[in-house]
Every structure is written in C-alpha cells, then in structure tokens.
Design an enzyme around this catalytic site. Structure first.
Site, PDB file in Angstrom:
ATOM      1  N   ASP A 178       2.466   6.762  12.629  1.00  0.00           N
ATOM      2  CA  ASP A 178       2.937   5.392  12.486  1.00  0.00           C
ATOM      3  C   ASP A 178       1.820   4.456  12.946  1.00  0.00           C
ATOM      4  OD1 ASP A 178       4.513   3.007  12.694  1.00  0.00           O
ATOM      5  OD2 ASP A 178       6.290   4.248  12.978  1.00  0.00           O
ATOM      6  N   ARG A 217       2.336   0.940  13.073  1.00  0.00           N
ATOM      7  CA  ARG A 217       2.924  -0.406  13.085  1.00  0.00           C
ATOM      8  C   ARG A 217       2.717  -1.170  14.382  1.00  0.00           C
ATOM      9  NH1 ARG A 217       8.778   0.882  10.873  1.00  0.00           N
ATOM     10  NH2 ARG A 217       8.291   2.814  11.946  1.00  0.00           N
TER      11      ARG A 217
END
Ligand SMILES: [Zn+2]
Length: 415
Positions: free
Chosen positions: A326, A328
């Site tokens: 990830d 983000r």
C-alpha cells in the site's frame, strides 16, 4: 521560456527578486502567513516550488506549448467565492496540524486583495460549490426502505443535495517531513531524485518551504449545513474514500470500493436528516496510490497464480508487483478534519485501521466504526474482504482463520 527568449532556471534565487514575500506557515493572520505565489509568468514573485493545479499543471504547460493558452493569462475570479464559510479555525494556527494543503486556499480573494491589486498572480487552491447527486444506489435505498426522502437533503426522486469542496495539494515540506518522521533534507532529496530530477529547487532552495506537487488532490462532499461541521454539539458521520476508478465509476466487481462509497453516502444522508452532518472525503489515490496499471497487473497475477485468486495470497501478490502492499500513507489524510474544525467523528464508515489510527493519532475522536453490510459486497470481492478482515481490518463479524482463508477464492481470469 520567458518572453525575452532565454530559459529561466528555477534552481537558484535571482538577484533583484525584491518582491519575494516569505510564507510563515501557521500564522494566525492570513497577511502575516503570506500568499502562496506560484506564478510562472513573473518568476521574481514566486515563493514556492512547483505550480498550480496538481497533476493538471502538465496539461496547462501543453496548452501553452500548443499555442492555445496565453502564458500570461491571469484568472478573473469574479463570483467564484465559496458558497459556504469554512474557518478560520484554531487548528489553522498550528503549523503542524495542516501540512498538505493551504488552509487559506479558498479565501485568497478576500485575504490578499492588496497583493492582487498590485498585480501578483495569486490563485485559489480550494473551491467550494453546491451540487445535486443522482445515484442509482440512493434510489435503491429508498425502494428497499433503508432511506426516506425528506425534501431537503434527500429528494423524492432520490437526488441528494450537497456542498462540495475541491482541494489542490500545497505541501509545507518541513511539516510533511516531520509527519513521516524523516529528516527534511533527506525527504527533499528523495523526492527530487525519485522523480527523475524534477524540481531542482527541492535540493537547492531550502529557503522555499512550500511545494505544489504534480499529484491529485481531495474532493469533499458535505451533507447537511456545512456551517455546523466544527460545532461539537452537532453529530458527524464520515467516510474517507481513496479513489478506485474501476469500481467507483465503472462498477467493476473485484473490489468493494463503490459499494463502500455509496454505503458511506447513505450513512451521511441519515445523519444529515437527523440534524447532523455527513462528510465524504475522496482522495485521488488510485489503486492504493500505486496507480491503475500496477493495480491491473496485480489483478492478473492474483487470478493466474497457482490455486487461483485467494484471500490467503491477496496482500502478497500486491507486494510482489509493487514492492509495497500500500502506498497511500494515511499520515496526511487527517489534515482535512483540522481544516474543517472537526474534533469528533460519531459514525465512521470504514474498515481500514490505517485510516482510523491516523485520525485518532491527530487527536480526533472516533466514536463508532461501521462496516459494510454483507448484502452490498459483490461476489468476486469476497477475496479482498476476507483478506482484509483476516489482516486485522475492522469488522463487527468474526474473521476467517488462516485455513479457512484458502477457501475464499475469486473468479478465474477468463470466467
Ligand atoms: Zn476498488
């Protein structure tokens, strides 16, 4: 190129740039804080790195190159002012609370009138307008008895009245580096080098503390009266959503993004109907901020692996392709709550621990977490859902054990 024909390099400050207004991030008075000046037509005025409009700054450059846009064009901002009053809130005056956009970004016409009259090119980085949403799912929610029209927030035909806010990224580099717990110099250098040497000022101009990165920003949708967002007596329901074009827009069924988004909107409408507020924060971070190409490569790798797409291997396949599970970085996400003056979220529609923990770490309280009802999860998305629950994402149900995870499989690639 400047009008005189020679190329102006940005990497070093120029003698005679006497119009330079320094930025005092976090100052209580907008005029003391100083305007963000990213003008490319008058380089001597610039007090930031980069230019306006996030990822669209590249298209602006192409328009100039193609001869469609006069590079000296200054926007006429008549009648563009916000339809709702946001701030100033005390959170704006702490330089560490909002580091990823300009809290004064919607107020430049009011706060920097003098600068504008003197011919400085200062542009809003936030815009606030009104809208009406037409969503199939809201019609369904009415038909299935989950929502009832009230004639204000939710109309008889399923239309929804909202206030929407667009925010471009404006990074205060020292604050960003601190939020990620890295040395500012190392932070600047990594961005400069990993972007192929774009923005040399990152490493040559430590006096410039603000960077307008060429990335997507945020859109926020407010349900109910936006003036109440900072009122702790008024309840707030919220969904923080990271962009997923495939599901959000096209209804692709491999993930739960659109169902989660529309379920979040339902929760927001309910709260606004009860006299509270709803807030959907939509971050342009496609495919866990890895991008759609990476995301589709991962889909293929998941479906083609031995044994087929399974919840047990869900995160592993992403890491094989992208190097991380990830990208983000929810560290910056809570900024919008500080900007809106929000100190408590009563109902939070999300199963992500990263989002939850990031908000709470910024001193914002979350009272209740809401997960998605099973009937809203598409068949092929159970792989993602069970993998997330087993990995410790929030759920009100019991996650499957390691052995049982193997039994959660998705469609084959050509099915
Ligand atoms: Zn998705």
């Amino acid at each position: 190129m400047s009008s005189s024909g020679h190329i102006v390099l940005t990497s070093h400050s120029r003698p005679g740039s006497n119009h330079f207004s320094p930025i005092h991030w976090g100052a209580e008075d907008a005029r003391v804080r100083g305007p963000i000046i990213a003008s490319v037509s008058t380089p001597s005025h610039r007090n930031v790195i980069g230019t306006h409009s996030g990822s669209y700054s590249v298209y602006r450059a192409i328009s100039v190159a193609a001869g469609h846009l006069d590079p000296s064009h200054v926007p006429d901002l008549t009648n563009t002012s916000p339809v709702a009053e946001i701030g100033p809130h005390k959170q704006w005056f702490d330089a560490k609370k909002i580091v990823s956009f300009d809290p004064w970004g919607h107020l430049v016409v009011d706060e920097f009138q003098d600068h504008l009259k003197e011919g400085f090119d200062i542009r809003p980085t936030i815009a606030i307008t009104q809208a009406r949403l037409k969503l199939m799912e809201m019609k369904e929610a009415i038909a299935q008895g989950r929502l009832e029209p009230d004639g204000g927030v939710l109309l008889e035909n399923g239309d929804v009245n909202v206030t929407k806010i667009a925010i471009d990224p404006v990074w205060h580099i020292p604050g960003l580096a601190e939020r990620f717990g890295v040395d500012e110099h190392a932070f600047r250098r990594a961005i400069f080098e990993q972007m192929g040497g774009m923005y040399p000022e990152l490493v040559t101009r430590s006096d410039l503390e603000v960077f307008l990165p060429p990335i997507g920003g945020i859109t926020a949708y407010v349900f109910g009266n936006p003036d109440n967002l900072s009122n702790p007596k008024v309840k707030l329901a919220c969904r923080v959503h990271d962009e997923c074009n495939g599901s959000d827009v096209f209804g692709s069924d491999i993930c739960t993004c659109r169902p989660y988004l529309t379920h979040g909107i339902e929760i927001c409408i309910e709260m606004a109907q009860q006299g509270g507020n709803g807030l959907v924060v939509y971050n342009r971070k496609e495919g866990r901020a890895l991008g759609e190409v990476t995301k589709f490569l991962v889909y293929n790798a998941r479906k083609r692996q031995k044994g087929g797409d399974s919840a047990a291997k869900y995160f592993e396949r992403t890491e094989c392709v992208a190097g991380v599970q990830d990208a983000r970085f929810q560290e910056l996400m809570p900024d919008i709550f500080h900007w809106l003056g929000v100190t408590r979220i009563d109902r939070f529609a999300s199963m992500s621990d990263m989002k939850h923990d990031s908000i709470v770490s910024q001193g914002i309280q979350i009272k209740e977490r809401i997960d998605i009802p099973d009937e809203l999860i598409p068949e092929d998305a159970h792989v993602e859902m069970e993998a997330k629950k087993a990995a410790g994402y929030f759920t009100s149900k019991t996650p499957k054990s390691e052995e049982n995870l193997d039994s959660v499989v998705g469609r084959k690639i050509k099915e």
